[in-house]
Design an enzyme around this catalytic site. Sequence first.
Site, PDB file in Angstrom:
ATOM      1  N   HIS A   1      40.047  28.821  40.924  1.00 22.59           N
ATOM      2  CA  HIS A   1      39.387  30.113  42.025  1.00 22.59           C
ATOM      3  C   HIS A   1      39.890  31.091  43.232  1.00 22.59           C
ATOM      4  CE1 HIS A   1      35.970  30.616  44.610  1.00 22.59           C
ATOM      5  NE2 HIS A   1      34.937  29.920  44.061  1.00 22.59           N
TER       6      HIS A   1
ATOM      7  N   ARG B   1      31.673  35.882  49.217  1.00 15.05           N
ATOM      8  CA  ARG B   1      31.928  37.355  48.979  1.00 15.05           C
ATOM      9  C   ARG B   1      30.457  38.090  48.799  1.00 15.05           C
ATOM     10  NH1 ARG B   1      35.788  35.954  44.209  1.00 15.05           N
ATOM     11  NH2 ARG B   1      35.469  34.354  45.116  1.00 15.05           N
TER      12      ARG B   1
END
Lengths: 253, 611, 335
Positions: free
Chosen positions: B240, B260
Amino acid sequence: MSKHTFRIWRGDSSSGEFVTYRTEVDEGMVVLDVLHRIQSEQAGDMALRWNCKAGKCGSCGMEVNGKPRLACMTRMNTYSDQEVITVQPMRTFPVIKDLVCDVSWNYEQNKKINPFRPSSAQSDGRYIMSQEDVDRVQEFRKCIECYLCQDVCHVLRDHKRQDVFVGPRFMIRAAGLEMHPLDTEDRIGMIRDELGSGYCNITRCCTDVCPENITITDNGIIPLKERVADRYYDPVIWLTTKISSAIKTTLKN
Amino acid sequence: MSIDINEIETFDHDVVVIGAGGAGLRAAIECSAQSLNTGMICKSLLGKAHTVMAEGGAAASLGHTDDRDNWKVHFRDTMRGGKFLNQWRMAELHARHAADRVRELEEWGAVFDRTADGYINQRPFGGHRYPRLAHTGDRTGLEMIRTLQDHGIHQGIHIHQECTALKLLKDDARISGVFGYWRETGRFVLFRTKAVIMSTGGAGKCWRVTSNSWEYTGDGMEMAYMAGAELIDMEFAQFHPTGMIWPLSVRGILVTEGVRGEGGVLQNSDGDRFMFNYTPERFKEETADSPEEAQKWLDGDTSARRPPELLTRDVVAKAILNEVEEGRGSEHGGAYLDIASRRDPDYIKRKLPSMYHQFKELAEVDITKERMEVGPTLHYMMGGIAVDGETQMTSVPGLFACGECTGGMHGANRLGGNSLSDLLVFGWLSGLGAKEYISQLTRPLSIDSDDVELARHAAVAPLNREGGENPYVLHEELQSIMNDVNIVRTGAGLQRAIDAIEELKPKLDNIYAVGSSQYNPGWNQALSMRPMMIVAEAVARSALIREESRGAHTRLDFEGEREEWGNINIVVRNAEDGSMEVEQFTRDVPPEHLAEIAYSNLDDLEGGIHV
Amino acid sequence: MDNAQLFVITVVIITLITVGGGISLAIVLYKANSLMNKMKSVPAPDVIPEHGGHEAGLMETTRTDRWWFEPTWTGLGFLCFVIYANWAGFQGEHYWHGSYLSPFYSPVLFVDTVRVGAAPIEHAWFGLWPDWLRTIWPPFFPTSPAWLILAGPLAFRLTCYYYRKFYYRAYFLNPAACAVGAMPSNILLGPNSDQKYKGETALFLFQNLHRFTWYLAVVYIGLLSWDGFLSLWEGGKLFKGEFGIGVGSIILIINPLLLATYTFGCHSCRHLVGGRKNSFSGSIGARIRFSLWKKATWLNQRHMLCAWMSMIWVGFSDFYVRMCSMGIINDINTW
């Protein structure tokens, strides 16, 4: 980096004692890190529960300097290296070993609560709820089941009334269902009689220790108490419902 | 010393589900709904499995936030994200059924965030063409596992908590039982069963920097492997891009992609928004090429293209790594993730409450005011137990698998949000598969007491030794070895890792745990070393064979995707001599209608081509 | 003896009682604690042994912080108020000055005009202190109209969900602080009694009537607002006296405002205006409920602060009027 002294309770269901460990503590460490360090360097068989290490799973509940806390969210820089840090298992539940308790009682309580029963969906199978309606419910659903509130609740902790009171965790679970806009189940009688809403004396220790900052008492338990009062302790409401139903039956006849 | 098998505590079930995360719970609920006597083995307490850590959401083409979305677009995104190595049928089933499975959760009491008109809200995420993730703030996994748990406890499932499965038992070729032990007492336990559904999750603990907890030691993969099942796509381990990196003790803890998705941007030490420099050719047409366009997208302009921060995880992780290597990393060797300057504090606290909480408590950083420091962390195993796409059964009759421990669904790279929907869809399907299998069984199954004795003997060995290898130290050594099997790999490094694992094996046979078997973490650690080493070896060996860079697998000595590898999956199995056999497996030709969707352009899909 | 002397003496007495009360409370707690420690040596047969290094018993804890600080100050603070309020109510005098009426005495049902600093007769709702009341009035009690009405606000505060927290903690020690040993339920009946903790299900069941005291409290806000309004006319004579303003008027106008922040943040209020419903959306009624509920929630989150501020201010209002009436303070005003 500094050396800290830990006094950790070691034992099982029959006996135990505090054992003192001294260990290095690095910058940014939490109590759980220190316990792991002690485990890998000095006490390989020291039992403790943990999973996520980020305050999301609620496994590492214990008492640090007498306060119920998640070990993974208790930063070491809140203690001076002069003080001895005492670590104990939760008090309310029977000890299995060292810092691990048997919390199975909690899982039994959850089964007492009647499950969610939704109203029927729209014809396309979807449900409509507005965000402002679910905000309240979502607060209770933040619960990570660490059971620190159960541990600190004096009804369970000191008075051992596990026979009549399910504890704060399951009061807010019931609140989350009761206030759910789609739910059709009536749990008011159950909340008073089986879950024991009257045993809470709203001293708010559950709210104080909640690592998820859920306002357990004011947003969960008190509204439930008020709903119970609506049903059982409000002669005005009682009278109006009696009269209105009487009028309805008379009109029908 | 031999024991009588009858002295071991024994449970009888039709089906045993190993693992109580989202997949296991969903499978158990389905088994129970199919009137099977269902047992569920739970390594920790119920509701603590790694699903609770999932933050962003469950990907499903509900079409609430953008009605152009449908299962075909979801399927296409999944295949493209997986670099076309996904098992076609699995990706199809997943995309087709995800929406219904998410709606079903709502019927069971899940409370997802809502759109303005009251439907399940959906959030944009990396690699997904449209906002697609049904979510509850940034604690979607918790919402899902609690919903499944609270629903499940009323379905008559027998839940065995803090019980670790060690070995699958077979009657000839068929699964007939599970051998394990209670963590609390250290006593052994036997489950007689007609089928086993494996849902044990990943094996992140092989690596040092990981978002996984102690449980994720690859037990399920190892048990299936030892029982004769195959592991597929093991070279693909997802890093990740955004894990916490400071302070050291929290290194690896996940920072949700939702940051994000909600508009957070990545910056290097110069303050540059570097992701614009890393858009791969394949995604150029769908990705914004200027901050202005990205901003328009964030403001809700549906004609604008998505910001590059929402590229697939492999791309973002490698971009961060590259910035660090070129000397533009953050103070502690990562990148800066900035949401503070993009959204107002109230919005951040409402949409990302646990991120706010996590940084405040663990790093003393206020994300509504300051930038976060993030870096890649091992997060997910795309590879795992190979199953039949239709039934979820492995090559071992009676052994099913679902969730992260399964391979094939996500190909070379998983899209964020696809794991939560994966576990719902395949948990459900494996329950149906198990029912189908059990209904066709013709004879009663038995357990071989010699197998049980062997397993018991192996399990108590670490406690019976006078001394030997410290399991914690051995674990550290394995994690160091895995530094060569990290996000960026070379042939020489992988070979070095394989050799080192071989050298570690004798130490494993001499592992030693102090104390008794009662709630003894040292002993538990000792027992989980073998699964970890087998998974580590499988990853390293598969990675050495795949001589290209694709998705989560990056070889410095073989850069870029190679066409000849595009239709090959790598499969690992336990050879008869006990060694690990690695085989290249040529993929089936995709069904025409699926190939058409996967390779079509978006305009056709949005126009709703009917295939 | 003039008023100033009387005041000084009173203040000294209150201080002595408060400090003395605090010290005696501490001694009682300490004694009870050691008594409980002794009891522990003869545990009842069904008591589960304590593990994990926890000690059982009143105020036993491993906590190292100053957990006793909060219950002590809140306990003493409230005690001070109760003592002052009782003393002030006991006076039956000096509750009126110019156009100012002490909130402890509002509404004035009957007035005994003989007493110094009593309200003018036209401010009494039912006129002169009646003879029948004199006959049943306890002989040693002054004819103070405060006694007739103080029960209302008192009932509201005593059943309040915030006050309950504080007094169960500070006075009932149940528990004094979190993770600190609570008062054993068998403390009165001895260690061998099987008296079990009942919370608010038995003796304290009346707490469920909090909503009715809330209705009363709303009436009081109206009454006290009226008093504040009247204080703007000289002599409290509406439209007849000269319009003006004094420090006392400001104090008496702030008073009902603070009381309102406390009263409308009440948990029962929050429940009644909207909390009892599961849906806040859809109809206009639901949206009104939602907006009311949100406002009540905002106040409710500050309930403790409002409780203390309004309580202190009520006491202070009485104190100010009393001081003016006794001539110790000269009210600054436009008259």
